[in-house]
Design a protein around this motif. Structure first.
Motif, PDB file in Angstrom:
ATOM      1  N   MET A   1       0.836  -1.193   0.000  1.00 25.90           N
ATOM      2  CA  MET A   1       0.000   0.000   0.000  1.00 25.90           C
ATOM      3  C   MET A   1       0.875   1.249   0.000  1.00 25.90           C
ATOM      4  N   LYS A   2       0.458   2.247  -0.792  1.00 27.14           N
ATOM      5  CA  LYS A   2       1.172   3.510  -0.843  1.00 27.14           C
ATOM      6  C   LYS A   2       0.384   4.601  -0.130  1.00 27.14           C
ATOM      7  N   ILE A   3       1.085   5.405   0.640  1.00 31.51           N
ATOM      8  CA  ILE A   3       0.484   6.531   1.349  1.00 31.51           C
ATOM      9  C   ILE A   3       1.299   7.775   1.015  1.00 31.51           C
ATOM     10  N   LYS A   4       0.612   8.819   0.566  1.00 30.12           N
ATOM     11  CA  LYS A   4       1.292  10.061   0.199  1.00 30.12           C
ATOM     12  C   LYS A   4       0.956  11.129   1.240  1.00 30.12           C
ATOM     13  N   VAL A   5       2.001  11.719   1.825  1.00 29.97           N
ATOM     14  CA  VAL A   5       1.848  12.648   2.949  1.00 29.97           C
ATOM     15  C   VAL A   5       2.495  13.989   2.606  1.00 29.97           C
ATOM     16  N   LEU A   6       1.867  15.076   3.069  1.00 29.77           N
ATOM     17  CA  LEU A   6       2.400  16.429   2.887  1.00 29.77           C
ATOM     18  C   LEU A   6       2.386  17.163   4.220  1.00 29.77           C
ATOM     19  N   THR A   7       3.427  17.957   4.479  1.00 30.37           N
ATOM     20  CA  THR A   7       3.420  18.851   5.635  1.00 30.37           C
ATOM     21  C   THR A   7       3.868  20.236   5.196  1.00 30.37           C
ATOM     22  N   LEU A   8       3.235  21.275   5.763  1.00 29.11           N
ATOM     23  CA  LEU A   8       3.566  22.655   5.413  1.00 29.11           C
ATOM     24  C   LEU A   8       3.266  23.588   6.574  1.00 29.11           C
ATOM     25  N   THR A  62     -11.561  16.665  -2.120  1.00 29.73           N
ATOM     26  CA  THR A  62     -10.504  15.672  -2.306  1.00 29.73           C
ATOM     27  C   THR A  62     -10.148  14.971  -1.006  1.00 29.73           C
ATOM     28  N   LEU A  63     -10.068  15.758   0.073  1.00 28.96           N
ATOM     29  CA  LEU A  63      -9.739  15.219   1.398  1.00 28.96           C
ATOM     30  C   LEU A  63     -10.889  15.579   2.342  1.00 28.96           C
ATOM     31  N   PRO A  64     -11.932  14.762   2.380  1.00 30.02           N
ATOM     32  CA  PRO A  64     -13.176  15.143   3.070  1.00 30.02           C
ATOM     33  C   PRO A  64     -13.109  15.134   4.595  1.00 30.02           C
ATOM     34  N   TYR A  65     -12.086  14.504   5.160  1.00 29.92           N
ATOM     35  CA  TYR A  65     -11.990  14.409   6.617  1.00 29.92           C
ATOM     36  C   TYR A  65     -10.951  15.422   7.121  1.00 29.92           C
ATOM     37  N   SER A  66     -11.319  16.176   8.137  1.00 28.80           N
ATOM     38  CA  SER A  66     -10.402  17.203   8.634  1.00 28.80           C
ATOM     39  C   SER A  66     -10.578  17.368  10.142  1.00 28.80           C
ATOM     40  N   HIS A  67      -9.552  17.954  10.748  1.00 26.46           N
ATOM     41  CA  HIS A  67      -9.617  18.223  12.190  1.00 26.46           C
ATOM     42  C   HIS A  67      -8.690  19.384  12.525  1.00 26.46           C
ATOM     43  N   TYR A  68      -9.176  20.284  13.403  1.00 27.28           N
ATOM     44  CA  TYR A  68      -8.371  21.388  13.913  1.00 27.28           C
ATOM     45  C   TYR A  68      -8.149  21.172  15.403  1.00 27.28           C
ATOM     46  N   PHE A  69      -6.898  21.304  15.853  1.00 26.44           N
ATOM     47  CA  PHE A  69      -6.567  21.108  17.257  1.00 26.44           C
ATOM     48  C   PHE A  69      -6.637  22.461  17.989  1.00 26.44           C
ATOM     49  N   TYR A  70      -7.719  22.652  18.748  1.00 20.05           N
ATOM     50  CA  TYR A  70      -7.894  23.907  19.479  1.00 20.05           C
ATOM     51  C   TYR A  70      -7.063  23.877  20.754  1.00 20.05           C
ATOM     52  N   SER A  71      -6.405  24.997  21.050  1.00 19.36           N
ATOM     53  CA  SER A  71      -5.593  25.098  22.251  1.00 19.36           C
ATOM     54  C   SER A  71      -5.222  26.559  22.471  1.00 19.36           C
ATOM     55  N   HIS A  84      -9.004   9.641   4.129  1.00 22.70           N
ATOM     56  CA  HIS A  84      -9.529   8.458   4.805  1.00 22.70           C
ATOM     57  C   HIS A  84     -10.106   8.842   6.170  1.00 22.70           C
ATOM     58  N   PRO A  85     -10.997   8.016   6.714  1.00 18.17           N
ATOM     59  CA  PRO A  85     -11.685   8.371   7.966  1.00 18.17           C
ATOM     60  C   PRO A  85     -10.739   8.600   9.139  1.00 18.17           C
ATOM     61  N   ILE A  86     -10.999   9.674   9.883  1.00 18.22           N
ATOM     62  CA  ILE A  86     -10.279   9.956  11.122  1.00 18.22           C
ATOM     63  C   ILE A  86     -11.061   9.307  12.262  1.00 18.22           C
ATOM     64  N   LEU A  87     -10.462   8.305  12.903  1.00 21.89           N
ATOM     65  CA  LEU A  87     -11.174   7.528  13.914  1.00 21.89           C
ATOM     66  C   LEU A  87     -11.151   8.208  15.284  1.00 21.89           C
ATOM     67  N   GLY A 115      -0.453  17.109  18.371  1.00 23.25           N
ATOM     68  CA  GLY A 115      -1.750  16.542  18.021  1.00 23.25           C
ATOM     69  C   GLY A 115      -1.608  15.133  17.487  1.00 23.25           C
ATOM     70  N   LEU A 116      -2.564  14.282  17.809  1.00 21.06           N
ATOM     71  CA  LEU A 116      -2.583  12.897  17.328  1.00 21.06           C
ATOM     72  C   LEU A 116      -3.915  12.608  16.666  1.00 21.06           C
ATOM     73  N   ALA A 117      -3.858  12.044  15.463  1.00 21.49           N
ATOM     74  CA  ALA A 117      -5.067  11.589  14.766  1.00 21.49           C
ATOM     75  C   ALA A 117      -4.872  10.135  14.356  1.00 21.49           C
ATOM     76  N   LYS A 118      -5.818   9.310  14.709  1.00 19.50           N
ATOM     77  CA  LYS A 118      -5.818   7.896  14.310  1.00 19.50           C
ATOM     78  C   LYS A 118      -6.643   7.770  13.033  1.00 19.50           C
ATOM     79  N   ILE A 119      -6.010   7.333  11.963  1.00 17.43           N
ATOM     80  CA  ILE A 119      -6.636   7.324  10.643  1.00 17.43           C
ATOM     81  C   ILE A 119      -6.650   5.902  10.082  1.00 17.43           C
ATOM     82  N   ASP A 120      -7.785   5.509   9.530  1.00 22.76           N
ATOM     83  CA  ASP A 120      -7.936   4.189   8.907  1.00 22.76           C
ATOM     84  C   ASP A 120      -7.730   4.321   7.400  1.00 22.76           C
ATOM     85  N   VAL A 121      -6.554   3.921   6.924  1.00 21.07           N
ATOM     86  CA  VAL A 121      -6.232   3.988   5.496  1.00 21.07           C
ATOM     87  C   VAL A 121      -6.450   2.606   4.894  1.00 21.07           C
TER      88      VAL A 121
END
Length: 390
Positions: A1-8, A62-71, A84-87, A115-121
């Motif tokens: 399985m291939k997973i493509k990740v970006l950080t900015l 394109t990326l329907p699942y999102s989360h913002y870490f409030y602090s 993919h779904p954020i569990l 921040g930690l997100a558990k994602i089901d790919v």
């Protein structure tokens, strides 16, 4: 399985004239990422909720699942988008985290953390960790060094103890550490993480060192930064670790999102990092870091935190003396006779002295105590781990 990740790091400080072309840049980032093939995207410095909404509108299809870490009082600035779904999600807030009276820096107000997100790919469980560690500001005289080392250690501990249930874990973000720095080594060693840039099989980047900040090609790198960092510096990373029985290979790791097409400016004052990762469920032997390497890093870290605690004692004495001086001046101008109309100015000055005294007392009783407890907590955790390694 291939997973493509970006950080900015998006450079989204909501202050006019300080953060240039912010609205245009966020629209461009959302548009570009929205037509990409990424599985997971991690953003830092998204401080304004309106900017997060701009990203959602343009990336959501394109990326329907999102989360913002409030602090903190202005938000952590950390958010992610996923195909993919954020569990599950969780936020680990750093302590210590700078000074509230250093308004020009502002890290304290963001309540920085991990921040930690558990994602089901597609059946593969991914733990995505995203962070933006306290900035350095002055490399020659880093007043936040003890804070930043504590944050690096805390991050590595958190990842070490929460990544067991994942097939693969990624740490994405602006670590504000260069590869030669103690904080970077601590995160990689104690967190048992590998650097995607160093482990890559190929890259499409012209910059073979992978520098992401203060790059000469970036439109927001001033001449003073070009003089100080002629080639830029690498402080943005995609780090990873494989779970038990999992093989991970980095097919490609490259810099991307340079200049906005048709515009005279870049997407951000940082370059983005992308990686294409192959994940296979098969046994692979890992070369673990030697305990003596971690022991040396911990010993140096404890020494730095000890120096930071010494600085807090100096600061404590300063604010005590400052408060006493303000009180003495306020009393002095209260008992002497001031002729009209200067008495109006003296009243204002006395009020200013009382407020300053209150600030000094709050620093001594609340802020410095909080800083000491944060540093002590990190120091004790480091010493406990160090003791068990001996």
């Amino acid at each position: 399985m291939k997973i493509k990740v970006l950080t900015l790091n998006c450079w989204g400080v909501p202050v006019p004239f300080v953060c240039k072309n912010r609205k245009e840049r966020f629209l461009a980032i959302g548009t570009e990422v929205g037509k990409s093939s990424y599985d997971i995207v991690a953003f830092q410095e998204v401080w304004h909720k309106g900017d997060f909404e701009i990203l959602k509108r343009n990336i959501g299809d394109t990326l329907p699942y999102s989360h913002y870490f409030y602090s903190g009082s202005i938000g952590s600035g950390l958010c992610l988008f996923s195909k993919h779904p954020i569990l599950e999600t969780l936020y680990h807030r750093f302590d210590p985290n700078g000074y509230c009276h250093k308004i020009q820096h502002g890290d304290w107000f963001g309540g920085k953390g991990l921040g930690l997100a558990k994602i089901d790919v597609s059946g593969t469980i991914v733990h995505l960790y995203i962070t933006h560690i306290h900035a350095e500001y002055n490399r020659e005289r880093d007043e936040y060094r003890a804070h930043r080392i504590c944050q690096a250690f805390s991050s590595s501990q958190f990842i070490k103890y929460t990544s067991n249930g994942a097939h693969v874990s990624f740490l994405c973000g602006d670590l504000n550490f260069e590869p030669v720095d103690l904080g970077y080594k601590m995160i990689c060693c104690n967190g048992t993480l590998k650097d995607a840039w160093l482990e890559k099989q190929s890259t499409q980047s012209e910059d073979k060192e992978g520098n992401t900040s203060d790059c000469p090609s970036n439109s927001y790198s001033g001449n003073n930064k070009r003089d100080k960092y002629p080639h830029g510096k690498r402080i943005d990373y995609i780090l990873y670790k494989a779970g038990e029985g999992i093989s991970v290979e980095i097919e490609d790791c490259s810099l991307t999102l340079g200049r906005v097409p048709g515009k005279p400016f870049s997407y951000s004052d940082h370059e983005a990092v992308e990686a294409t990762i192959t994940v296979d469920k098969k046994e692979q032997k890992e070369n673990k870091q030697e305990d003596q390497d971690l022991s040396a890093l911990l010993q140096e870290s404890v020494s730095i935190v000890d120096s930071g605690l010494q600085s807090t004692r100096t600061n404590s004495r300063f604010f005590i003396a400052f408060s006493v001086l303000c009180l003495a001046l306020a009393y002095f101008i209260s008992v002497i006779h001031i002729p009209y109309p200067l008495d109006y100015f003296v009243t204002f000055f006395k009020l200013l002295l009382i407020l300053s005294m209150g600030f000094g007392i709050s620093q001594f009783l609340i802020m410095i105590r909080s800083e000491v407890h944060g540093l002590e907590a990190g120091r004790l955790d480091m010493k406990n781990l160090l003791q068990n390694l001996k």
